[in-house]
Design a protein around this motif. Sequence first.
Motif, PDB file in Angstrom:
ATOM      1  N   ALA A  77      39.503  44.288  25.796  1.00  0.00           N
ATOM      2  CA  ALA A  77      38.888  43.775  27.021  1.00  0.00           C
ATOM      3  C   ALA A  77      37.374  43.799  26.921  1.00  0.00           C
ATOM      4  O   ALA A  77      36.676  43.916  27.920  1.00  0.00           O
ATOM      5  CB  ALA A  77      39.350  44.595  28.224  1.00  0.00           C
ATOM      6  N   ASP A  78      36.858  43.699  25.700  1.00  0.00           N
ATOM      7  CA  ASP A  78      35.403  43.704  25.524  1.00  0.00           C
ATOM      8  C   ASP A  78      34.819  42.363  25.954  1.00  0.00           C
ATOM      9  O   ASP A  78      35.517  41.353  26.033  1.00  0.00           O
ATOM     10  CB  ASP A  78      35.036  44.011  24.069  1.00  0.00           C
ATOM     11  N   LEU A  93      42.292  40.603  27.038  1.00  0.00           N
ATOM     12  CA  LEU A  93      41.767  40.340  28.376  1.00  0.00           C
ATOM     13  C   LEU A  93      40.306  39.908  28.346  1.00  0.00           C
ATOM     14  O   LEU A  93      39.685  39.777  29.399  1.00  0.00           O
ATOM     15  CB  LEU A  93      41.884  41.591  29.254  1.00  0.00           C
ATOM     16  N   SER A  94      39.747  39.695  27.182  1.00  0.00           N
ATOM     17  CA  SER A  94      38.318  39.379  27.072  1.00  0.00           C
ATOM     18  C   SER A  94      37.957  38.166  27.920  1.00  0.00           C
ATOM     19  O   SER A  94      38.614  37.122  27.869  1.00  0.00           O
ATOM     20  CB  SER A  94      37.949  39.118  25.613  1.00  0.00           C
ATOM     21  N   GLY A  95      36.906  38.339  28.713  1.00  0.00           N
ATOM     22  CA  GLY A  95      36.421  37.244  29.545  1.00  0.00           C
ATOM     23  C   GLY A  95      37.236  37.009  30.809  1.00  0.00           C
ATOM     24  O   GLY A  95      36.933  36.095  31.569  1.00  0.00           O
ATOM     25  N   ALA A  96      38.268  37.811  31.057  1.00  0.00           N
ATOM     26  CA  ALA A  96      39.083  37.647  32.264  1.00  0.00           C
ATOM     27  C   ALA A  96      38.350  38.160  33.491  1.00  0.00           C
ATOM     28  O   ALA A  96      37.474  39.024  33.393  1.00  0.00           O
ATOM     29  CB  ALA A  96      40.407  38.375  32.107  1.00  0.00           C
ATOM     30  N   HIS A  97      38.718  37.630  34.654  1.00  0.00           N
ATOM     31  CA  HIS A  97      38.177  38.089  35.933  1.00  0.00           C
ATOM     32  C   HIS A  97      39.362  38.566  36.770  1.00  0.00           C
ATOM     33  O   HIS A  97      40.185  37.765  37.219  1.00  0.00           O
ATOM     34  CB  HIS A  97      37.421  36.961  36.637  1.00  0.00           C
ATOM     35  N   ALA A 148      43.084  36.021  28.149  1.00  0.00           N
ATOM     36  CA  ALA A 148      41.651  35.809  27.944  1.00  0.00           C
ATOM     37  C   ALA A 148      41.149  34.704  28.870  1.00  0.00           C
ATOM     38  O   ALA A 148      41.727  33.620  28.934  1.00  0.00           O
ATOM     39  CB  ALA A 148      41.376  35.431  26.492  1.00  0.00           C
ATOM     40  N   GLY A 149      40.095  35.016  29.603  1.00  0.00           N
ATOM     41  CA  GLY A 149      39.501  34.032  30.488  1.00  0.00           C
ATOM     42  C   GLY A 149      40.317  33.732  31.734  1.00  0.00           C
ATOM     43  O   GLY A 149      39.955  32.859  32.514  1.00  0.00           O
ATOM     44  N   ALA A 150      41.417  34.458  31.945  1.00  0.00           N
ATOM     45  CA  ALA A 150      42.261  34.209  33.106  1.00  0.00           C
ATOM     46  C   ALA A 150      41.661  34.833  34.363  1.00  0.00           C
ATOM     47  O   ALA A 150      40.792  35.701  34.291  1.00  0.00           O
ATOM     48  CB  ALA A 150      43.666  34.761  32.868  1.00  0.00           C
TER      49      ALA A 150
END
Length: 332
Positions: free
Chosen positions: A106-107, A87-91, A53-55
Amino acid sequence: MVISQELQPFQPIQMEQPESLKLNPINAVRPQPQAEYGAKKLIVLEASDSSLAGATLNQSYVLGGHIDRDPMNTSFAPDGEHIDVLLSGAHISGSTFIGHYPGLKADALDDDHPTVIHNSRFVLVEGQGYRFQPVVTINQPVTKLQPKTIGRGANLSRSNFRQADLTGTDFTGCNLESTNFTAANLTGCNFTGANLARCSFNGANLSEARLVGASLARADFSSTVTSALTDFSHAYMAGARFYCLKGEKFAYLGIFWGTLFAHGEKRIEVANADFSQISGLVDGQFACYYKSDILLPAGVESLATNRFLEAREALPKMAQTTGGSDGWGEGV
């Protein structure tokens, strides 16, 4: 079919093919939220609650669960399905996900912080030394439905990509049954041979997406944005829904060469939709269940029936039976 020169197809970044990958176990690391991973970094998921998350991932590799054997011969040996991968907030850009990821989350964190997965892909491979080989091959070019290869790649069933930006991501052959793509940006995505049965594309953007030879049984395309280059050729669409509930006709575009709209008594459901600009109808027929303010291309016949009237007439017969199927199987 002539495509206007003004329409330019989406061009994803070219990446290494799975069969040419050669990963270095020295680069293997465990996942960490908010972390940054660069080119060739191998992220190995070992626990069912792995979080990225956020990675930030740039040209990285993620090794998921259900790999037949450890291809790197290291202490990392994932063997689970990893249903809680976050994966939420990942780029993520130009990265490859190897293995199964059912129930992937991944929302978007909120309207201002969507998950971004650009020009990446999800594949299922088998390890051979340090090299990998694809498990399922889809015959190219796709000229007909290939039931034996549909959804036989990486398993991402029941994943949540709500409001995610998935521009240019490759889901070829993936099992995405019952996945939530509501309001997602799917521009230029490749769903060739994927299992998209029961998926929600409500309000999603499928411009220039490729859904060739995919199973779209009972998928929801209510108010889904498409373009003249959105390709539904040879897809299975029986039971798919095309609705607009906002009181105005919604325009659908795309190529429907060899698309299967009907399977036995199962047909697509269409209401308040404008299909007048679609292309590629081979036999000049468009099979749907009910016709409510539908616009079709000139010369195209609508094979419409009133499903609800049929259901009422069938009630006495149905009352004599118990259990069984609802008659809306996937068909492939």
